[in-house]
Structures are given as structure tokens and as C-alpha cells.
Design a protein around this motif. Structure first.
Motif, short mmCIF file in Angstrom:
data_model
loop_
_atom_site.label_atom_id
_atom_site.label_comp_id
_atom_site.label_asym_id
_atom_site.label_seq_id
_atom_site.Cartn_x
_atom_site.Cartn_y
_atom_site.Cartn_z
N MET A 112 0.81 -1.21 0.00
CA MET A 112 0.00 0.00 0.00
C MET A 112 0.85 1.27 0.00
O MET A 112 0.45 2.28 -0.56
CB MET A 112 -0.95 0.00 1.20
N VAL A 113 2.03 1.22 0.64
CA VAL A 113 2.83 2.44 0.72
C VAL A 113 3.76 2.61 -0.48
O VAL A 113 4.46 3.63 -0.58
CB VAL A 113 3.68 2.48 2.02
N THR A 114 3.75 1.66 -1.41
CA THR A 114 4.68 1.73 -2.54
C THR A 114 4.02 1.67 -3.91
O THR A 114 4.67 1.94 -4.92
CB THR A 114 5.71 0.58 -2.47
N LEU A 115 2.74 1.30 -3.97
CA LEU A 115 2.09 1.10 -5.27
C LEU A 115 1.14 2.24 -5.62
O LEU A 115 0.42 2.77 -4.76
CB LEU A 115 1.30 -0.21 -5.26
N ASP A 116 1.15 2.61 -6.88
CA ASP A 116 0.20 3.55 -7.45
C ASP A 116 -0.55 2.86 -8.58
O ASP A 116 -0.08 1.86 -9.14
CB ASP A 116 0.92 4.78 -7.99
N PRO A 117 -1.74 3.37 -8.93
CA PRO A 117 -2.47 2.79 -10.05
C PRO A 117 -1.60 2.72 -11.31
O PRO A 117 -0.91 3.68 -11.66
CB PRO A 117 -3.65 3.75 -10.24
N GLY A 118 -1.63 1.56 -11.94
CA GLY A 118 -0.82 1.35 -13.14
C GLY A 118 0.49 0.64 -12.89
O GLY A 118 1.12 0.14 -13.83
N ASP A 119 0.94 0.61 -11.62
CA ASP A 119 2.15 -0.16 -11.31
C ASP A 119 1.86 -1.64 -11.49
O ASP A 119 0.70 -2.08 -11.47
CB ASP A 119 2.60 0.11 -9.87
N GLU A 120 2.93 -2.42 -11.64
CA GLU A 120 2.79 -3.85 -11.87
C GLU A 120 3.49 -4.63 -10.76
O GLU A 120 4.56 -4.24 -10.28
CB GLU A 120 3.38 -4.25 -13.22
N VAL A 121 2.89 -5.77 -10.40
CA VAL A 121 3.46 -6.66 -9.39
C VAL A 121 3.61 -8.04 -10.02
O VAL A 121 2.64 -8.62 -10.53
CB VAL A 121 2.56 -6.74 -8.14
N LEU A 122 4.84 -8.56 -10.00
CA LEU A 122 5.13 -9.87 -10.57
C LEU A 122 4.92 -10.92 -9.48
O LEU A 122 5.54 -10.86 -8.42
CB LEU A 122 6.57 -9.94 -11.07
N ILE A 123 4.05 -11.90 -9.77
CA ILE A 123 3.74 -12.92 -8.78
C ILE A 123 3.82 -14.30 -9.43
O ILE A 123 3.06 -14.60 -10.35
CB ILE A 123 2.33 -12.73 -8.17
N PRO A 124 4.74 -15.15 -8.97
CA PRO A 124 4.76 -16.52 -9.47
C PRO A 124 3.45 -17.23 -9.14
O PRO A 124 2.90 -17.09 -8.04
CB PRO A 124 5.94 -17.16 -8.72
N ALA A 125 2.95 -17.98 -10.11
CA ALA A 125 1.71 -18.74 -9.92
C ALA A 125 2.00 -20.22 -10.08
O ALA A 125 2.80 -20.60 -10.95
CB ALA A 125 0.66 -18.30 -10.95
N PRO A 126 1.37 -21.08 -9.27
CA PRO A 126 0.37 -20.79 -8.24
C PRO A 126 0.92 -19.93 -7.10
O PRO A 126 2.07 -20.05 -6.73
CB PRO A 126 -0.03 -22.19 -7.74
N TRP A 127 0.02 -19.08 -6.57
CA TRP A 127 0.41 -18.10 -5.56
C TRP A 127 -0.46 -18.23 -4.32
O TRP A 127 -1.53 -18.83 -4.35
CB TRP A 127 0.30 -16.70 -6.12
N TRP A 128 0.04 -17.64 -3.23
CA TRP A 128 -0.80 -17.52 -2.05
C TRP A 128 -1.94 -16.56 -2.39
O TRP A 128 -1.73 -15.52 -3.02
CB TRP A 128 0.02 -16.99 -0.88
N ARG A 167 6.89 -0.31 -15.57
CA ARG A 167 6.00 -0.06 -14.43
C ARG A 167 6.09 -1.16 -13.36
O ARG A 167 5.32 -1.13 -12.40
CB ARG A 167 4.54 0.06 -14.92
N THR A 168 6.99 -2.11 -13.54
CA THR A 168 7.14 -3.16 -12.53
C THR A 168 7.63 -2.54 -11.23
O THR A 168 8.62 -1.82 -11.21
CB THR A 168 8.13 -4.24 -12.99
N ARG A 169 6.95 -2.86 -10.14
CA ARG A 169 7.31 -2.30 -8.85
C ARG A 169 7.78 -3.36 -7.87
O ARG A 169 8.68 -3.11 -7.07
CB ARG A 169 6.10 -1.54 -8.28
N TRP A 170 7.16 -4.54 -7.88
CA TRP A 170 7.49 -5.60 -6.93
C TRP A 170 7.62 -6.95 -7.62
O TRP A 170 6.89 -7.25 -8.57
CB TRP A 170 6.40 -5.75 -5.86
N LEU A 171 8.52 -7.76 -7.09
CA LEU A 171 8.56 -9.20 -7.34
C LEU A 171 8.26 -9.88 -6.01
O LEU A 171 8.91 -9.61 -5.00
CB LEU A 171 9.94 -9.64 -7.84
N MET A 172 7.25 -10.76 -5.99
CA MET A 172 6.87 -11.47 -4.78
C MET A 172 7.50 -12.86 -4.81
O MET A 172 7.32 -13.61 -5.78
CB MET A 172 5.35 -11.60 -4.69
#
Length: 397
Positions: A112-128, A167-172
Motif C-alpha cells: 500500500m505504501v509503494t504502489l500507485d495505479p498502473g504499477d505492476e506486481v510480478l507474482i509466481p503462480a500458483p500463488w498464495w 511499471r514493474t514495482r514488486w517481485l513477490m
């Protein structure tokens, strides 16, 4: 105005947790008199250790029932720093630690403190299940990185390079992982770190909540240790490591998570927490101090018992026609492939409801960004596991 339009766009972007929904459904059916074995929730069946419960009682008797510092008591932040160093290899000062109401809240605040609309989050799937929903609530776009059993449910450096955009912001990252039990080795993480060094705008969230439940040889590996240049304390630091006591010490109801990362991020998370929940429960904090500072040897016994349950469940599932599962390297979940049965059920949601009719609660693979299967938790005693697997076999006979 409809009731739906009265809600914010943010809440309308997300779906309820399907793991919690199935657990609640199973509880309701049991209350109605149904015999339901729930393998849907990731919760150790062992009792909370006595020394942890004693610490909670002592805190109550000492009237430690007031507000604490927002980021946690000094005692808990010091104990958490000890945990990060002793158990994960991360040397961090207490000032770079925040305690929250569960690891989930720490992740929520970080995004919440790092993302803005349009940012992207990379999440390996299957994911929590909560990773994508938290990202969507913050207005970000989820970029799935699909994995499979053949690759150990791990992403590759090439896959990561191809997924990163401007626009990538996070890798989980979650290792050992829920729902697959995937474990990233130090070599795996080093290869990913080489990619990340070319993209300094990408932050890394390392969810290590299942670190004590690793069944492969060698020490647990985490990004902050493998790539310390990415995990600095100053403004260049971009690795947040999340841990806690819920899974390791059978303290799910205490709701204590801890995180460590660069000072700028921990400060922002504390700022949000000051307006969100304030400090986590003072009594639960005292219990968590005892968990981190107290004896740890019992964790080895618990891990051995989980490993034995894993082997028992994997063998039983693979003996059922139409079902197959790899051997998970960590955590206490099996991601079960039921592709041969899909013609009979149509989708995995119908399949898990069929199992519920036969007295077993599990969660559809589609809840985790997968497909054509379901996840079970083997964090249940052997009698329940054997009975549940027999019911699953009977349901598909």
C-alpha cells in the motif's frame, strides 16, 4: 444507487479469500452436524508451546494491556532481529524491524505504501491467495508468472527478465511456498538477483514464513542474504523480508508478523500502521518474544513429523487414479493435479464441492492462480489425514 456502487472501486477490485471461505464453509457444516475434515487451512495442529502460553499469561498478570509503540515493543523488535539473524542469516538492527498483526498485514502495508495505479506486481503462480488481491486493492496490475511441477514451481531468470517492464514495482517470492511447497536454493536466488541488478526500480518481497519447514538439504536461502547489495538499509535498499510465529510456533491466532527491510520502507509501513491498527496486541507481542527468545529445538521434531505426514500423503494421493502430486520441498501443502478428472467435473471448483459432499474440505487450484486440481494441507494429525485421503479416494471411485 445499488449496494455495489456504494462500495469503493478498490474493494470491488478484489475477491474474498477462497481459503478462508472454504474453512468458514466447513465450520458451518460441522456446526450443522456434518462430519467434515478440513484440509483447507494452513494451520499447525500442534498446541502452542507451554513457554509461549506462560509468557502471555504473565503479561496479563503484569497488566501489560496498554498501547505499545506502533511498530512493536522494544523487546519484540529485538527478539525479531535475533530471529532474522539466527534463523534466516539477516543481520538487521531492531530499528529496521516492524511487528504487525500477522505477516499478512505487513505485506498489505508494504504494498500500500509503494504502489500507485498502473504499477505492476510480478507474482509466481500458483500463488498464495492474498498476494494478487492486496496488489489489486492498491490499484496495481498483477502480472502472473506461471510455473509447473516439472520446474519445481520456481520461476526462471529468463522468465523474470521477460516479465519486467517499466511499471514493474514488486517481485513477490515465497520460499518455502504456499500452495506448492516450492523452495528456492541460494543458486536459484542468485540467478534471479543477477536479473534484478539490471532493474533497480524493482522491489523484492521475500515471504519466509515457512522457513522452518524446509525438507531439502542445506540451509534456508533468502534474497537479503544471497544478494546483500539489494538489501541495504538506505534508500538503495529494496528487499523486504517477512516472517512471523504463526506457522513455526503454532500461533496463528496470536496474529503477530514481523518484517525487516530498508529504513525508508519500514518507516512508511509504520506510518500507515499508525493510522490503520496501531500496535499489534500487547499480549500477543509478549508471547512472540518468548517464541523467538525461547527454546527452538522442538521445531526440528515438528519438521520431522510434518515430513513424515508429507510422505504419507504424497504416496496415498499418487495411488488414487486420476490424481498426482509432486513431493513438496517445504511448507505443509500438496498441490494436486486432477486433470484426468476434469472431463467429469468441468472445473476444479465443482470438483472441490464434490469432495465437500464426501466430507473433505480442500481448496481449488484456481484459487491460487492454478487450474485443474486442488490444494490440501497436511497440517493435521495422521488419523484425520488417513480418513480424509480415504474419503477422497472414495469420492473419485
Amino acid at each position: 444507487m445499488t449496494n455495489a456502487t456504494k462500495l469503493s472501486a478498490a474493494i470491488r477490485r478484489i475477491a474474498p479469500s477462497r481459503t478462508n471461505a472454504m474453512t468458514d464453509h466447513a465450520i458451518a457444516l460441522r456446526a450443522a452436524g456434518r462430519d467434515i475434515i478440513s484440509l483447507s487451512v494452513g494451520e499447525p495442529d500442534f498446541p502452542t508451546p507451554d513457554h509461549v502460553k506462560a509468557a502471555a499469561k504473565a503479561a496479563l498478570d503484569a497488566n501489560e494491556t496498554r498501547y505499545t509503540a506502533v511498530a512493536g515493543t522494544a523487546a519484540l523488535r529485538e527478539a525479531a532481529a535475533l530471529h532474522f539473524h539466527r534463523d534466516l542469516g539477516i543481520a538487521t538492527p531492531p530499528a529496521q524491524v516492524i511487528a504487525s498483526a500477522g505477516g499478512k498485514q505487513a505485506i498489505f502495508h508494504a504494498l500500500m505504501v509503494t504502489l500507485d495505479p498502473g504499477d505492476e506486481v510480478l507474482i509466481p503462480a500458483p500463488w498464495w491467495v492474498s498476494y494478487p488481491e492486496i496488489a489489486r486493492f492498491a490499484g496495481a496490475t498483477v502480472v502472473p508468472m506461471h510455473t509447473d511441477a516439472a520446474g519445481g514451481f520456481r520461476i526462471t531468470p529468463e522468465q523474470l527478465e521477460a516479465a519486467i517492464g517499466t511499471r514493474t514495482r514488486w517481485l513477490m517470492l515465497n520460499s518455502p511456498g504456499n500452495p506448492t511447497g516450492a523452495v528456492y536454493s541460494a543458486a536459484d536466488l542468485a540467478a534471479l538477483a543477477n536479473v534484478l541488478r539490471r532493474h533497480p526500480h524493482v522491489l523484492v518481497l521475500s515471504d519466509d514464513i515457512y522457513a522452518p519447514l524446509r525438507y531439502t538439504p542445506g540451509d534456508h536461502a533468502t534474497m537479503a542474504v544471497v544478494a546483500p547489495d539489494l538489501a541495504g538499509a538506505d534508500e538503495t535498499g529494496r528487499v523486504l523480508t517477512v516472517s512471523g510465529v504463526s506457522k513455526s510456533h503454532a500461533m496463528t491466532g496470536f496474529r503477530i508478523g514481523v518484517a525487516t527491510g530498508p529504513t525508508w520502507l519500514i518507516a512508511a509501513m509504520s506510518k500507515l500502521q499508525s493510522h490503520n491498527s496501531g500496535n499489534p496486541c500487547s499480549i500477543a507481542q509478549a508471547a512472540a518474544v518468548a517464541a523467538f527468545n525461547g527454546p527452538q529445538a522442538f521445531l526440528l521434531d515438528w519438521r520431522d513429523r510434518f515430513r513424515a505426514r508429507r510422505d504419507r500423503v504424497v504416496a496415498a494421493i499418487n495411488a488414487i487414479p486420476g490424481l498426482s502430486t509432486p513431493v513438496p520441498d517445504g511448507a505443509f501443502y500438496c498441490m494436486i493435479d486432477a486433470t484426468p478428472l476434469m472431463g467429469r467435473f468441468g472445473d476444479d471448483e465443482a470438483l472441490v464441492m464434490h469432495l465437500l459432499d464426501h466430507g473433505v474440505a480442500v481448496v481449488a487450484a484456481s484459487a491460487f492462480g492454478g487450474r485443474d486440481g486442488f490444494r490440501i494441507s497436511f497440517a493435521a494429525d495422521e488419523t484425520k489425514l488417513d480418513t480424509a485421503i480415504a474419503r477422497i479416494a472414495g469420492a473419485f471411485a
